[in-house]
Design a protein around this motif. Sequence first.
Motif, mmCIF file in Angstrom:
data_model
loop_
_atom_site.group_PDB
_atom_site.id
_atom_site.type_symbol
_atom_site.label_atom_id
_atom_site.label_comp_id
_atom_site.label_asym_id
_atom_site.label_seq_id
_atom_site.Cartn_x
_atom_site.Cartn_y
_atom_site.Cartn_z
ATOM 1 N N GLU A 27 -13.550 -11.831 -0.706
ATOM 2 C CA GLU A 27 -12.087 -11.829 -0.655
ATOM 3 C C GLU A 27 -11.626 -10.563 0.079
ATOM 4 O OE1 GLU A 27 -9.793 -14.107 -1.839
ATOM 5 O OE2 GLU A 27 -11.572 -15.378 -2.082
ATOM 6 N N PRO A 28 -10.474 -10.594 0.751
ATOM 7 C CA PRO A 28 -9.970 -9.387 1.410
ATOM 8 C C PRO A 28 -9.826 -8.236 0.417
ATOM 9 C CG PRO A 28 -8.750 -11.309 2.144
ATOM 10 C CD PRO A 28 -9.625 -11.769 1.016
ATOM 11 N N ILE A 29 -10.217 -7.060 0.854
ATOM 12 C CA ILE A 29 -10.215 -5.875 -0.007
ATOM 13 C C ILE A 29 -9.403 -4.772 0.664
ATOM 14 C CG2 ILE A 29 -11.686 -4.016 -0.938
ATOM 15 C CD1 ILE A 29 -13.884 -6.114 -1.332
ATOM 16 N N GLU A 30 -8.594 -4.078 -0.141
ATOM 17 C CA GLU A 30 -7.815 -2.937 0.348
ATOM 18 C C GLU A 30 -8.194 -1.709 -0.473
ATOM 19 O OE1 GLU A 30 -3.617 -3.510 1.189
ATOM 20 O OE2 GLU A 30 -3.859 -5.662 0.780
ATOM 21 N N ILE A 31 -8.639 -0.659 0.220
ATOM 22 C CA ILE A 31 -9.027 0.572 -0.460
ATOM 23 C C ILE A 31 -8.143 1.725 0.015
ATOM 24 C CG2 ILE A 31 -11.411 -0.160 -0.846
ATOM 25 C CD1 ILE A 31 -12.274 1.530 1.545
ATOM 26 N N VAL A 32 -7.911 2.686 -0.877
ATOM 27 C CA VAL A 32 -7.164 3.898 -0.543
ATOM 28 C C VAL A 32 -8.160 5.049 -0.522
ATOM 29 C CG1 VAL A 32 -5.301 5.459 -1.201
ATOM 30 C CG2 VAL A 32 -5.080 2.990 -1.639
ATOM 31 N N VAL A 33 -8.244 5.713 0.613
ATOM 32 C CA VAL A 33 -9.270 6.735 0.842
ATOM 33 C C VAL A 33 -8.640 8.122 0.927
ATOM 34 C CG1 VAL A 33 -11.002 7.540 2.507
ATOM 35 C CG2 VAL A 33 -10.827 5.103 1.957
ATOM 36 N N CYS A 34 -9.305 9.085 0.292
ATOM 37 C CA CYS A 34 -8.876 10.478 0.355
ATOM 38 C C CYS A 34 -10.065 11.329 0.798
ATOM 39 C CB CYS A 34 -8.346 10.949 -1.009
ATOM 40 S SG CYS A 34 -9.604 11.058 -2.305
ATOM 41 N N GLY A 35 -9.905 12.643 0.768
ATOM 42 C CA GLY A 35 -11.023 13.533 1.047
ATOM 43 C C GLY A 35 -11.354 13.667 2.525
ATOM 44 N N HIS A 62 0.236 -3.254 -4.927
ATOM 45 C CA HIS A 62 0.399 -2.142 -5.853
ATOM 46 C C HIS A 62 -0.904 -1.349 -5.967
ATOM 47 C CE1 HIS A 62 4.367 -3.416 -7.210
ATOM 48 N NE2 HIS A 62 3.895 -4.650 -7.293
ATOM 49 N N LEU A 63 -0.782 -0.044 -6.205
ATOM 50 C CA LEU A 63 -1.968 0.780 -6.436
ATOM 51 C C LEU A 63 -2.654 0.336 -7.716
ATOM 52 C CD1 LEU A 63 -0.445 4.286 -5.600
ATOM 53 C CD2 LEU A 63 -2.185 3.083 -4.265
ATOM 54 N N ALA A 64 -3.984 0.313 -7.670
ATOM 55 C CA ALA A 64 -4.769 -0.092 -8.841
ATOM 56 C C ALA A 64 -5.986 0.818 -8.961
ATOM 57 C CB ALA A 64 -5.215 -1.559 -8.696
ATOM 58 N N SER A 65 -6.538 0.866 -10.149
ATOM 59 C CA SER A 65 -7.700 1.710 -10.401
ATOM 60 C C SER A 65 -8.918 1.221 -9.611
ATOM 61 C CB SER A 65 -8.042 1.720 -11.894
ATOM 62 O OG SER A 65 -9.251 2.422 -12.116
ATOM 63 N N PRO A 66 -9.694 2.145 -9.053
ATOM 64 C CA PRO A 66 -10.922 1.761 -8.354
ATOM 65 C C PRO A 66 -12.152 1.826 -9.267
ATOM 66 C CG PRO A 66 -10.522 4.056 -7.947
ATOM 67 C CD PRO A 66 -9.422 3.588 -8.885
ATOM 68 N N ALA A 67 -11.918 1.889 -10.567
ATOM 69 C CA ALA A 67 -13.026 1.973 -11.518
ATOM 70 C C ALA A 67 -13.045 0.706 -12.373
ATOM 71 C CB ALA A 67 -12.882 3.211 -12.403
#
Length: 199
Positions: A27-35, A62-67
């Motif tokens: 399924e399409p995945i959206e990740i938010v990357v930092c660092g 919406h932002l969601a937990s990556p854990a």
Amino acid sequence: MVRELDRDALDLAMKSLAIRLGENKAEPIEIVVCGGSALILTGMVPRTTKDVDVVALIRARHLASPAPLPEALLRAAKEVAEDLGLDDNWLNNGPSRGEGGLFQMGLPVGCRDRLTSVTYGERLTVHFIDRIDHIHFKLYASADRGGYHIEDLRALAPTPEELEAAARWCMTHDVSDGFRMVLTRLLEELGYEDVAERV
């Protein structure tokens, strides 16, 4: 030995990840990357990094937990590691892994609205945090752990107002007197004595 990743290597890794997600019919995945990887791929700070830090996911806008990270993403990342000779943990949720993680403790207000987005193929969208959010995270990491985070913070050249906002956010993540002392000392060492006095 962990391979250092520059801009070209990171770009290849992201494109490869998108290809693997497509091949696996994920399924399409959206990740938010930092660092470091976000600093490099957005051109904010030219350097290398060892990994890609996922601070959040985006689900239904919406932002969601990556854990934990989605199983399909982990599978594709493992395949890319094998394909490109990367560290097994090259893509991870380290910043937001547990109860004390950045996402779990609360991201800076407006973080979602400031994201810069890059689409890799049909199944992967990578959102990079903004400069102001990097300043928040890097100040917190510098006070908490020091090291190379200070150099990134200096490279971002924060204004006194930006650093004060970041400092106040940091103190919501660690409310101890000890942390506040370390934080104010760090601000003084960075040349922001006025900010140290105000916080």
